[in-house]
Design a protein around this motif. Structure first.
Motif, PDB file in Angstrom:
ATOM      1  N   THR A 109     -25.382 -67.403   8.816  1.00 28.88           N
ATOM      2  CA  THR A 109     -26.290 -66.468   9.475  1.00 28.88           C
ATOM      3  C   THR A 109     -27.314 -65.938   8.474  1.00 28.88           C
ATOM      4  O   THR A 109     -27.128 -66.035   7.246  1.00 28.88           O
ATOM      5  CB  THR A 109     -25.511 -65.270  10.050  1.00 28.88           C
ATOM      6  N   ALA A 110     -28.380 -65.348   8.994  1.00 32.32           N
ATOM      7  CA  ALA A 110     -29.399 -64.742   8.132  1.00 32.32           C
ATOM      8  C   ALA A 110     -28.778 -63.644   7.263  1.00 32.32           C
ATOM      9  O   ALA A 110     -29.139 -63.498   6.086  1.00 32.32           O
ATOM     10  CB  ALA A 110     -30.540 -64.184   8.975  1.00 32.32           C
ATOM     11  N   GLU A 111     -27.837 -62.894   7.821  1.00 29.70           N
ATOM     12  CA  GLU A 111     -27.176 -61.832   7.049  1.00 29.70           C
ATOM     13  C   GLU A 111     -26.345 -62.420   5.911  1.00 29.70           C
ATOM     14  O   GLU A 111     -26.328 -61.891   4.798  1.00 29.70           O
ATOM     15  CB  GLU A 111     -26.303 -60.972   7.961  1.00 29.70           C
ATOM     16  N   GLN A 112     -25.637 -63.512   6.176  1.00 36.98           N
ATOM     17  CA  GLN A 112     -24.846 -64.158   5.125  1.00 36.98           C
ATOM     18  C   GLN A 112     -25.754 -64.712   4.033  1.00 36.98           C
ATOM     19  O   GLN A 112     -25.472 -64.572   2.847  1.00 36.98           O
ATOM     20  CB  GLN A 112     -23.979 -65.273   5.716  1.00 36.98           C
ATOM     21  N   GLN A 113     -26.859 -65.304   4.424  1.00 40.62           N
ATOM     22  CA  GLN A 113     -27.804 -65.842   3.447  1.00 40.62           C
ATOM     23  C   GLN A 113     -28.409 -64.718   2.603  1.00 40.62           C
ATOM     24  O   GLN A 113     -28.599 -64.882   1.394  1.00 40.62           O
ATOM     25  CB  GLN A 113     -28.894 -66.636   4.151  1.00 40.62           C
ATOM     26  N   GLU A 114     -28.696 -63.585   3.242  1.00 36.23           N
ATOM     27  CA  GLU A 114     -29.249 -62.450   2.495  1.00 36.23           C
ATOM     28  C   GLU A 114     -28.249 -61.949   1.452  1.00 36.23           C
ATOM     29  O   GLU A 114     -28.609 -61.747   0.290  1.00 36.23           O
ATOM     30  CB  GLU A 114     -29.612 -61.310   3.440  1.00 36.23           C
ATOM     31  N   LEU A 115     -26.989 -61.746   1.854  1.00 28.35           N
ATOM     32  CA  LEU A 115     -25.974 -61.276   0.915  1.00 28.35           C
ATOM     33  C   LEU A 115     -25.794 -62.275  -0.220  1.00 28.35           C
ATOM     34  O   LEU A 115     -25.737 -61.897  -1.389  1.00 28.35           O
ATOM     35  CB  LEU A 115     -24.644 -61.020   1.627  1.00 28.35           C
ATOM     36  N   LEU A 116     -25.729 -63.553   0.115  1.00 29.73           N
ATOM     37  CA  LEU A 116     -25.592 -64.587  -0.908  1.00 29.73           C
ATOM     38  C   LEU A 116     -26.711 -64.469  -1.935  1.00 29.73           C
ATOM     39  O   LEU A 116     -26.473 -64.529  -3.141  1.00 29.73           O
ATOM     40  CB  LEU A 116     -25.602 -65.975  -0.257  1.00 29.73           C
ATOM     41  N   GLY A 117     -27.934 -64.275  -1.479  1.00 28.29           N
ATOM     42  CA  GLY A 117     -29.078 -64.190  -2.366  1.00 28.29           C
ATOM     43  C   GLY A 117     -29.078 -62.984  -3.287  1.00 28.29           C
ATOM     44  O   GLY A 117     -29.805 -62.962  -4.286  1.00 28.29           O
ATOM     45  N   LEU A 118     -28.252 -61.998  -2.987  1.00 29.15           N
ATOM     46  CA  LEU A 118     -28.163 -60.795  -3.818  1.00 29.15           C
ATOM     47  C   LEU A 118     -27.105 -60.908  -4.918  1.00 29.15           C
ATOM     48  O   LEU A 118     -27.104 -60.108  -5.852  1.00 29.15           O
ATOM     49  CB  LEU A 118     -27.853 -59.577  -2.945  1.00 29.15           C
ATOM     50  N   ASN A 143      -9.509 -76.048  -5.924  1.00 28.74           N
ATOM     51  CA  ASN A 143     -10.656 -76.398  -5.075  1.00 28.74           C
ATOM     52  C   ASN A 143     -11.761 -75.334  -5.117  1.00 28.74           C
ATOM     53  O   ASN A 143     -12.903 -75.610  -4.773  1.00 28.74           O
ATOM     54  CB  ASN A 143     -10.205 -76.584  -3.628  1.00 28.74           C
ATOM     55  N   GLN A 144     -11.416 -74.139  -5.550  1.00 31.30           N
ATOM     56  CA  GLN A 144     -12.407 -73.071  -5.592  1.00 31.30           C
ATOM     57  C   GLN A 144     -13.331 -73.247  -6.791  1.00 31.30           C
ATOM     58  O   GLN A 144     -12.923 -73.739  -7.834  1.00 31.30           O
ATOM     59  CB  GLN A 144     -11.720 -71.707  -5.639  1.00 31.30           C
ATOM     60  N   ARG A 145     -14.581 -72.823  -6.599  1.00 30.70           N
ATOM     61  CA  ARG A 145     -15.589 -72.971  -7.654  1.00 30.70           C
ATOM     62  C   ARG A 145     -16.131 -71.599  -8.041  1.00 30.70           C
ATOM     63  O   ARG A 145     -16.222 -70.713  -7.193  1.00 30.70           O
ATOM     64  CB  ARG A 145     -16.752 -73.834  -7.154  1.00 30.70           C
ATOM     65  N   ILE A 146     -16.496 -71.469  -9.303  1.00 28.07           N
ATOM     66  CA  ILE A 146     -17.210 -70.275  -9.770  1.00 28.07           C
ATOM     67  C   ILE A 146     -18.655 -70.703  -9.945  1.00 28.07           C
ATOM     68  O   ILE A 146     -18.961 -71.523 -10.818  1.00 28.07           O
ATOM     69  CB  ILE A 146     -16.618 -69.742 -11.089  1.00 28.07           C
ATOM     70  N   LEU A 147     -19.542 -70.140  -9.117  1.00 27.22           N
ATOM     71  CA  LEU A 147     -20.919 -70.619  -9.051  1.00 27.22           C
ATOM     72  C   LEU A 147     -21.922 -69.582  -9.552  1.00 27.22           C
ATOM     73  O   LEU A 147     -21.759 -68.381  -9.315  1.00 27.22           O
ATOM     74  CB  LEU A 147     -21.268 -71.001  -7.608  1.00 27.22           C
ATOM     75  N   ASP A 148     -22.940 -70.071 -10.216  1.00 24.98           N
ATOM     76  CA  ASP A 148     -24.090 -69.270 -10.612  1.00 24.98           C
ATOM     77  C   ASP A 148     -25.007 -69.242  -9.389  1.00 24.98           C
ATOM     78  O   ASP A 148     -25.642 -70.248  -9.062  1.00 24.98           O
ATOM     79  CB  ASP A 148     -24.777 -69.925 -11.813  1.00 24.98           C
ATOM     80  N   VAL A 149     -25.071 -68.116  -8.708  1.00 28.37           N
ATOM     81  CA  VAL A 149     -25.794 -68.064  -7.437  1.00 28.37           C
ATOM     82  C   VAL A 149     -27.296 -68.264  -7.603  1.00 28.37           C
ATOM     83  O   VAL A 149     -27.878 -69.084  -6.889  1.00 28.37           O
ATOM     84  CB  VAL A 149     -25.468 -66.767  -6.652  1.00 28.37           C
TER      85      VAL A 149
END
Length: 174
Positions: A109-118, A143-149
């Motif tokens: 969702t747009a809200e999920q994308q916004e939070l991810l971007g922060l 299986n989990q990853r630590i990602l540089d957003v």
């Protein structure tokens, strides 16, 4: 209003350094072996306004990072985004744990994308009990990853975090 199951104001296991960790209430994933099954129901928890949570974070002068955990933070993305904006304005590093993958959130969702971007850092993927390891740094299963957003968003695909404080010395992404 953010529905919070609880928080830890001096965590050393939810990311590097001394962190304030917010455990949100509600999770759709229900991973077998989850360490926080009491956070699964969307009912319950205590409601906090973003400014209230910020004040709790600011009480500990040793905290320089905040981690969103759960439950599932991205189930409350719209409520958490204003909180994260306040944190970023105060100079805090913000990480999030999610049962979704980075790719699922990009298509979310747009809200999920916004939070991810922060966020600065994301630990993504459902907990898989068969892949659990106590040797892993800041994640529960292989299986989990630590990602540089920021780098992941710029690349349009998942980019592993490489800072030693997150992944440890000599880490080589899978």
């Amino acid at each position: 209003m953010i529905h919070v199951a609880g928080f830890v104001n001096d965590s050393i296991v939810d990311g590097p350094g001394i962190r304030f960790t917010v455990f949100v209430q509600g999770c759709p994933h229900h991973c077998p072996g989850c360490q926080n099954p009491e956070t699964w129901p969307f009912e319950g928890g205590v409601g906090y306004e973003p400014a209230q949570l910020l004040e709790l974070v600011r009480r500990n002068p040793l905290v320089h990072g905040v981690t969103l955990s759960g439950g599932e933070p991205f189930a409350q993305a719209g409520a958490l985004a204003p909180f994260v904006r306040l944190l970023k304005a105060q100079g805090y590093e913000v990480a999030g744990y999610t049962g979704y993958t980075f790719e699922e959130l990009l298509a979310g969702t747009a809200e999920q994308q916004e939070l991810l971007g922060l966020l600065d850092t994301l630990v993504d993927g459902r907990f898989v009990q068969a892949e659990m390891s106590l040797e892993l740094r800041f994640r529960g299963s292989r299986n989990q990853r630590i990602l540089d957003v920021p780098q992941s968003l710029a690349a349009g695909s998942a980019v592993w975090e490489t800072r030693e404080r997150w992944v440890g010395p000599g880490f080589i992404p899978a």
